[in-house]
Write an enzyme that holds these catalytic residues in place. Structure first.
Site, PDB file in Angstrom:
ATOM      1  N   TRP A   1       0.910  -0.805   0.244  1.00 59.14           N
ATOM      2  CA  TRP A   1       0.491  -0.203   0.213  1.00 59.14           C
ATOM      3  C   TRP A   1       1.482   1.305  -0.272  1.00 59.14           C
ATOM      4  O   TRP A   1       0.521   2.341  -0.402  1.00 59.14           O
ATOM      5  CB  TRP A   1      -0.722  -0.221   1.167  1.00 59.14           C
ATOM      6  CG  TRP A   1      -2.126  -0.704   1.509  1.00 59.14           C
ATOM      7  CD1 TRP A   1      -2.723  -1.865  -0.103  1.00 59.14           C
ATOM      8  CD2 TRP A   1      -2.951  -0.798   1.581  1.00 59.14           C
ATOM      9  NE1 TRP A   1      -3.442  -1.515  -0.041  1.00 59.14           N
ATOM     10  CE2 TRP A   1      -3.916  -2.404   1.232  1.00 59.14           C
ATOM     11  CE3 TRP A   1      -3.585  -0.685   3.132  1.00 59.14           C
ATOM     12  CZ2 TRP A   1      -5.189  -2.329   1.603  1.00 59.14           C
ATOM     13  CZ3 TRP A   1      -4.788  -0.895   3.760  1.00 59.14           C
ATOM     14  CH2 TRP A   1      -5.658  -1.469   3.041  1.00 59.14           C
ATOM     15  N   LYS A   2       2.513   1.292   0.428  1.00 55.87           N
ATOM     16  CA  LYS A   2       2.970   2.235   0.334  1.00 55.87           C
ATOM     17  C   LYS A   2       2.424   3.274   1.712  1.00 55.87           C
ATOM     18  O   LYS A   2       1.896   2.706   2.574  1.00 55.87           O
ATOM     19  CB  LYS A   2       3.314   2.886  -0.932  1.00 55.87           C
ATOM     20  CG  LYS A   2       3.964   2.017  -1.682  1.00 55.87           C
ATOM     21  CD  LYS A   2       3.932   2.032  -3.002  1.00 55.87           C
ATOM     22  CE  LYS A   2       4.885   1.640  -4.129  1.00 55.87           C
ATOM     23  NZ  LYS A   2       5.403   1.436  -5.248  1.00 55.87           N
TER      24      LYS A   2
ATOM     25  N   HIS B   1      12.778  -2.215  -0.246  1.00 52.73           N
ATOM     26  CA  HIS B   1      12.098  -1.195  -1.653  1.00 52.73           C
ATOM     27  C   HIS B   1      13.057  -0.184  -2.371  1.00 52.73           C
ATOM     28  O   HIS B   1      13.951   0.466  -1.176  1.00 52.73           O
ATOM     29  CB  HIS B   1      10.780  -0.971  -1.117  1.00 52.73           C
ATOM     30  CG  HIS B   1       9.931  -1.209  -2.371  1.00 52.73           C
ATOM     31  ND1 HIS B   1       9.871  -0.021  -3.065  1.00 52.73           N
ATOM     32  CD2 HIS B   1       9.043  -1.739  -3.126  1.00 52.73           C
ATOM     33  CE1 HIS B   1       9.008   0.149  -4.053  1.00 52.73           C
ATOM     34  NE2 HIS B   1       8.455  -1.043  -3.442  1.00 52.73           N
TER      35      HIS B   1
ATOM     36  N   GLU C   1      12.418   2.051  -3.285  1.00 54.48           N
ATOM     37  CA  GLU C   1      11.759   3.104  -2.634  1.00 54.48           C
ATOM     38  C   GLU C   1      12.564   3.529  -1.863  1.00 54.48           C
ATOM     39  O   GLU C   1      13.076   4.912  -1.465  1.00 54.48           O
ATOM     40  CB  GLU C   1      11.093   4.124  -2.762  1.00 54.48           C
ATOM     41  CG  GLU C   1       9.934   3.747  -3.830  1.00 54.48           C
ATOM     42  CD  GLU C   1       8.014   2.978  -4.233  1.00 54.48           C
ATOM     43  OE1 GLU C   1       7.933   3.260  -2.708  1.00 54.48           O
ATOM     44  OE2 GLU C   1       7.514   2.592  -5.136  1.00 54.48           O
TER      45      GLU C   1
ATOM     46  N   GLY D   1       5.368   1.709 -10.742  1.00 55.43           N
ATOM     47  CA  GLY D   1       4.090   2.874 -10.508  1.00 55.43           C
ATOM     48  C   GLY D   1       4.551   3.469 -11.872  1.00 55.43           C
ATOM     49  O   GLY D   1       3.628   4.793 -11.847  1.00 55.43           O
TER      50      GLY D   1
ATOM     51  N   SER E   1       3.722  -2.243 -11.332  1.00 53.09           N
ATOM     52  CA  SER E   1       2.616  -2.177 -12.691  1.00 53.09           C
ATOM     53  C   SER E   1       2.204  -3.411 -12.865  1.00 53.09           C
ATOM     54  O   SER E   1       1.687  -3.728 -14.118  1.00 53.09           O
ATOM     55  CB  SER E   1       2.858  -1.677 -13.655  1.00 53.09           C
ATOM     56  OG  SER E   1       3.778  -0.040 -13.391  1.00 53.09           O
TER      57      SER E   1
ATOM     58  N   GLY F   1       1.431  -2.826  -5.829  1.00 53.63           N
ATOM     59  CA  GLY F   1       1.249  -1.187  -5.293  1.00 53.63           C
ATOM     60  C   GLY F   1       0.468  -1.003  -5.934  1.00 53.63           C
ATOM     61  O   GLY F   1      -0.877  -1.304  -5.021  1.00 53.63           O
ATOM     62  N   GLY F   2      -0.208  -0.083  -6.993  1.00 48.56           N
ATOM     63  CA  GLY F   2      -0.996   0.416  -7.305  1.00 48.56           C
ATOM     64  C   GLY F   2      -2.691  -0.112  -7.077  1.00 48.56           C
ATOM     65  O   GLY F   2      -3.839   0.716  -6.962  1.00 48.56           O
TER      66      GLY F   2
END
Ligand code: PGA
Length: 259
Positions: free
Chosen positions: A10-11, A94, A96, A172, A212, A233-234
């Protein structure tokens, strides 16, 4: 039967109220493979999800951990703290976190050790940037991250780890690695694990693809022989798309329908 892990990442999205609503909706889906499905949530939503999922087999994971047991580390959370509230997984390394918070391979390695000591499954993320791919060195980057991340671990330890191949250029961005590119690197990772820790270990270790992934491309990606799931993620922010990916994984695991 092919074993999968479908892990939502979910970040920094969703409040507790939103997480609760998501959990209720996800439970209503009555996924046949709940034990293969988990959500990596922000710290403040972890207990909400653990409580909501208590009567299910759905798993809950964190997105980061500190490697020390306790101490003067303002703003950090330890593996003991995660264990206490019933956390099953934790993402480490990760891209990020590597990029924005300077997470090094050495820190990743210490975090994995701290998590294993508490029987929390680390999800070790590895992956190259676009520049590194274009310079022809994606394997070198991934193998270095892998060797450093797993340094000093035994075969028994490595069996308990999940590895996520996440090409940075696909995260992303809506740009997915082709199934061939994803399989090539996930196969390379399995090959490395086999070389370092033996064939059985490479068979047991789950290698996920991330970047993605969505319902439209999940079938092709998850059907690849070396891919055991996704770090999503998204598409994990909406129950509809996340549950759809979980169902695709269930179908593949049930039919043995590999490409
Ligand atoms: P994405 O994120 O699915 O939105 O590309 C994946 C991840 O960063 O884990």
């Amino acid at each position: 039967m092919k074993e999968f892990l479908i892990a939502g990442n979910w970040k920094m999205y969703k409040t507790s109220a939103e997480a609760k609503a998501f959990a209720k909706e996800l439970k209503e889906q009555k996924l046949p493979n709940e034990d293969m499905v988990a959500i990596m949530a922000p710290y403040t939503q972890l207990t909400t999800l653990v409580d909501e999922f208590a009567d299910t087999k759905l798993g809950v994971g964190a997105q980061n951990v500190h490697y020390e047991k306790e101490g003067a580390f303002t703003g950090e959370i330890s593996a003991d703290m995660l264990e206490e509230i019933g956390i099953k997984y934790c993402v480490v390394g990760h891209s990020e976190r590597r990029q924005y918070y300077g997470e090094t391979d050495n820190a990743v390695n210490l975090k994995i050790k701290a998590l294993l000591a508490k029987e929390i499954t680390p999800i070790l993320c590895v992956g190259e940037t676009l520049e590194q791919r274009e310079n022809g060195m994606p394997q070198l980057v991934v193998s270095t991250q892998l060797m450093n991340g797993l340094a000093g671990l035994s075969e028994e330890d490595v069996r308990k780890i999940v590895i996520a191949y996440e090409p940075v250029w696909a995260i992303g961005t809506g740009k997915t690695a082709t199934p061939e590119q994803a399989e090539e690197m996930c196969g390379f990772i399995k090959g490395m694990i086999e070389g370092l820790f033996g064939e059985v270990c490479s068979y047991v270790v789950k290698v996920l693809y991330g970047g993605s992934m969505k319902p439209a491309n999940a079938k092709e990606l998850l059907s690849q022989p070396s891919i055991n799931g996704g770090l999503i993620g998204g598409a994990s922010l909406k129950v509809e798309s996340f549950a759809e990916i979980a169902r695709i994984a269930y179908e593949i695991s049930n039919t043995g329908n590999f490409c």
